[in-house]
Design a protein around this motif. Structure first.
Motif, PDB file in Angstrom:
ATOM      1  N   ALA A 155      -7.384 -39.054  49.782  1.00 12.81           N
ATOM      2  CA  ALA A 155      -7.368 -38.477  48.057  1.00 12.81           C
ATOM      3  C   ALA A 155      -6.052 -38.201  47.647  1.00 12.81           C
ATOM      4  O   ALA A 155      -5.752 -38.313  46.726  1.00 12.81           O
ATOM      5  CB  ALA A 155      -8.072 -36.954  48.163  1.00 12.81           C
ATOM      6  N   ARG A 165      -3.323 -41.408  41.486  1.00 11.26           N
ATOM      7  CA  ARG A 165      -4.312 -40.520  41.574  1.00 11.26           C
ATOM      8  C   ARG A 165      -3.703 -39.506  41.372  1.00 11.26           C
ATOM      9  O   ARG A 165      -4.414 -38.643  40.605  1.00 11.26           O
ATOM     10  CB  ARG A 165      -4.684 -40.652  43.252  1.00 11.26           C
ATOM     11  CG  ARG A 165      -5.463 -41.852  43.721  1.00 11.26           C
ATOM     12  CD  ARG A 165      -6.129 -41.884  44.942  1.00 11.26           C
ATOM     13  NE  ARG A 165      -6.860 -42.890  45.219  1.00 11.26           N
ATOM     14  CZ  ARG A 165      -6.727 -43.399  46.456  1.00 11.26           C
ATOM     15  NH1 ARG A 165      -5.902 -43.172  47.412  1.00 11.26           N
ATOM     16  NH2 ARG A 165      -7.327 -44.797  46.619  1.00 11.26           N
ATOM     17  N   THR A 167      -3.861 -36.527  42.875  1.00 13.74           N
ATOM     18  CA  THR A 167      -4.374 -35.436  43.281  1.00 13.74           C
ATOM     19  C   THR A 167      -3.538 -34.148  43.404  1.00 13.74           C
ATOM     20  O   THR A 167      -2.381 -34.399  44.200  1.00 13.74           O
ATOM     21  CB  THR A 167      -5.120 -35.748  44.366  1.00 13.74           C
ATOM     22  OG1 THR A 167      -6.102 -36.926  44.303  1.00 13.74           O
ATOM     23  CG2 THR A 167      -6.169 -34.267  45.078  1.00 13.74           C
ATOM     24  N   ARG A 433     -11.824 -30.773  43.131  1.00 15.09           N
ATOM     25  CA  ARG A 433     -10.873 -31.717  42.910  1.00 15.09           C
ATOM     26  C   ARG A 433     -10.170 -31.481  41.686  1.00 15.09           C
ATOM     27  O   ARG A 433     -10.874 -31.956  40.718  1.00 15.09           O
ATOM     28  CB  ARG A 433     -11.200 -33.019  43.458  1.00 15.09           C
ATOM     29  CG  ARG A 433      -9.972 -34.195  43.561  1.00 15.09           C
ATOM     30  CD  ARG A 433      -9.753 -34.775  42.182  1.00 15.09           C
ATOM     31  NE  ARG A 433      -8.585 -35.718  42.432  1.00 15.09           N
ATOM     32  CZ  ARG A 433      -7.917 -36.428  41.405  1.00 15.09           C
ATOM     33  NH1 ARG A 433      -8.339 -36.371  40.057  1.00 15.09           N
ATOM     34  NH2 ARG A 433      -7.055 -37.468  41.694  1.00 15.09           N
ATOM     35  N   GLY A 435      -6.682 -32.654  39.537  1.00 10.65           N
ATOM     36  CA  GLY A 435      -5.289 -33.562  39.637  1.00 10.65           C
ATOM     37  C   GLY A 435      -5.058 -34.041  37.939  1.00 10.65           C
ATOM     38  O   GLY A 435      -5.301 -33.387  37.134  1.00 10.65           O
ATOM     39  N   THR A 437      -5.124 -37.758  36.630  1.00  7.22           N
ATOM     40  CA  THR A 437      -5.556 -39.087  37.153  1.00  7.22           C
ATOM     41  C   THR A 437      -5.776 -39.794  35.825  1.00  7.22           C
ATOM     42  O   THR A 437      -6.778 -39.460  35.082  1.00  7.22           O
ATOM     43  CB  THR A 437      -6.849 -39.241  37.777  1.00  7.22           C
ATOM     44  OG1 THR A 437      -6.402 -38.527  39.222  1.00  7.22           O
ATOM     45  CG2 THR A 437      -6.767 -40.809  38.510  1.00  7.22           C
ATOM     46  N   PHE A 442      -8.737 -42.553  40.917  1.00 11.71           N
ATOM     47  CA  PHE A 442      -9.741 -41.615  41.703  1.00 11.71           C
ATOM     48  C   PHE A 442     -11.129 -42.052  41.569  1.00 11.71           C
ATOM     49  O   PHE A 442     -11.518 -42.071  40.357  1.00 11.71           O
ATOM     50  CB  PHE A 442      -9.452 -40.399  41.414  1.00 11.71           C
ATOM     51  CG  PHE A 442     -10.357 -39.303  42.083  1.00 11.71           C
ATOM     52  CD1 PHE A 442     -10.198 -39.026  43.479  1.00 11.71           C
ATOM     53  CD2 PHE A 442     -11.213 -38.575  41.461  1.00 11.71           C
ATOM     54  CE1 PHE A 442     -10.799 -38.007  44.118  1.00 11.71           C
ATOM     55  CE2 PHE A 442     -12.211 -37.688  42.086  1.00 11.71           C
ATOM     56  CZ  PHE A 442     -12.055 -37.327  43.353  1.00 11.71           C
TER      57      PHE A 442
END
Length: 455
Positions: A155, A165, A167, A433, A435, A437, A442
């Motif tokens: 991740a 990503r 994250t 989750r 982030g 992105t 992702f």
């Protein structure tokens, strides 16, 4: 000669039109970019205490070199400009809360400070640790630690620079215990992170509390001052239709184009609900499912008008939801008019987003206290006609199989740039989750499938 002149005039017109389009596109980009940078830096640095360099490297990367920004600490403001100062924007900190954009014609309504208890969470507790006060005294059976570790590694990994990503936080809760938790550099368990459209789930909860207190009714319209004419068909739109995104209002929910409704509403409007109220019907209310952040902000202002007391309205999420739930980091920001931007602008730590997910996992009960009315979670996860089993009421559903590798009873809130809060009742699991992105870096289906496998 006349023909030549006509050709020249035609060429000149074409060149002029092309130049106009280019200049206008540059201006629109500068206006949206200046507002977005000001707001993002104000909330991210002055409120969430993130490093501005981290924000410039991620969500503000496209604006680097195009938009200039400066902080005015003693006034709690961020001022930006672009196009050699021809375009500017400003965002200001709201006491001990979030930030609001500042419009020249309408400075933001100043919010009073709210009581904000400090979280008692430990910075880095050993796994697993108990998050839900009603969870069993013993933690769940040991997960596949190696598999779970690999899921988190993946991740936070960056295998493709073209599809980052980014994250920032992951929290996994099983049977009320946090069994996995990780943060990116520059982000800690105490860092409030934006939920974007995960905010809509919070709005659903606030509406449920208001319905319980008989401030609002599901089968009745909310107050919309712009729809005063008796013959206006929009007056028939009910609260339930707004929650289900079946209002019938025409609204473009596209983020790549800086002239769509959602961008204009969030970055250029002094009153987000008034902007949404100005949209015409594209279908009879209740007949068409069409995802719209405008519907959320009409609800948010409807709650404000139902309370008819701004001080009580600004206290409402803190007194009735965040404090009882222990979401002490949570903030819902307002537009310049003072209305909560219930579609998009809530911040909370990953742990506090997980607390909120647990509230819905447990049918609106936290500990021994019912915060949401009986049946409110069922209302959230009852599919809306026309959504093909993918949407309920301000919550996304997996009944239509959008995530093929996950149980069909999964429901979730998701937001721009990869924000995700997922509830899996059949597995007693909540996954958060967060982030930044920007594309397809992702994959929530793969991520959640591997988490469930590890548990």
């Amino acid at each position: 000669m006349v023909l030549a002149s006509m050709v020249l005039l035609g060429l000149s017109g074409t060149v002029a039109a092309t130049l106009y389009i280019q200049v206008r596109a540059r201006l629109v980009l500068a206006q949206a970019g200046s507002a977005y940078v000001a707001k993002t830096l104000c909330s991210g640095v002055l409120m969430a205490e993130m490093d501005d360099a981290q924000l410039w490297a991620a969500e503000l990367s496209r604006a680097r070199g195009l938009v200039n920004a400066r902080f005015i600490p003693d006034r709690g403001e961020v001022v930006t400009d672009a196009l050699w100062g021809l375009v500017s924007a400003r965002a200001t900190r709201q006491s001990n809360l979030g930030c609001s954009l500042y419009h020249q014609d309408m400075p933001p309504v100043s919010l009073p400070e709210q009581p904000r208890p400090v979280s008692s969470d430990q910075p880095s507790p050993s796994m697993p640790w108990r998050l839900d006060p009603a969870s069993p005294d013993a933690p769940p059976g040991a997960p596949d630690v190696q598999e779970l570790q690999e899921v988190l590694d993946e991740a936070f990994r960056e295998p493709d620079p073209q599809n980052p990503r980014r994250t920032r936080a992951v929290v996994v809760v099983h049977n009320g215990w946090v069994v996995a938790e990780r943060y990116a550099p520059g982000v800690s368990p105490a860092t409030p992170l934006i939920g974007w459209s995960v905010t809509k789930a919070l709005t659903h909860a606030l509406v449920g509390i208001a319905v319980k207190e008989e401030l609002l009714q599901l089968d009745k319209p909310v107050q919309v001052p712009e729809w005063t004419l008796p013959e206006d068909p929009r007056r028939a739109i009910t609260l339930d239709q707004l929650l289900r995104m079946s209002s019938g209002l025409a609204f473009t929910e596209v983020y790549g184009d800086f002239e769509t409704d959602v961008v204009k509403m969030l970055l250029h409007s002094e009153d987000a609900a008034a902007y949404a109220a100005g949209k015409p019907l594209e279908a009879e209310p209740g007949r068409l499912w069409h995802y719209s952040s405008g519907d959320s902000n009409l609800i948010s202002r409807g709650l404000r008008l139902a309370l008819s007391d701004d001080a009580a309205y600004w206290r409402f999420p803190y007194e009735h939801l965040f404090q009882p739930l222990g979401m002490h980091s949570a903030v819902v920001e307002t537009d310049p008019s003072g209305t909560f931007v219930g579609s998009s602008l809530a911040y909370a730590t990953a742990r506090d987003w997980a607390r909120f997910g647990l509230l819905y996992l447990h049918d609106g009960v936290w500990g021994d206290r019912r915060l949401l009315p009986h049946g409110w979670v069922k209302q959230a996860i009852t599919p809306t006609p026309g959504s093909e089993g993918n949407y309920g009421a301000h919550w996304w559903l997996n009944q239509g199989g959008r995530f093929p590798d996950l149980p069909r009873d999964t429901f979730y809130a998701r937001g721009f740039s990869g924000q995700l809060m997922m509830i899996v009742p059949s597995r007693n699991v909540v996954i958060v989750r967060l982030g930044q992105t920007p594309g397809k870096g992702f994959n929530p289906n793969t991520f959640a499938r591997r988490v469930l496998k590890a548990l």
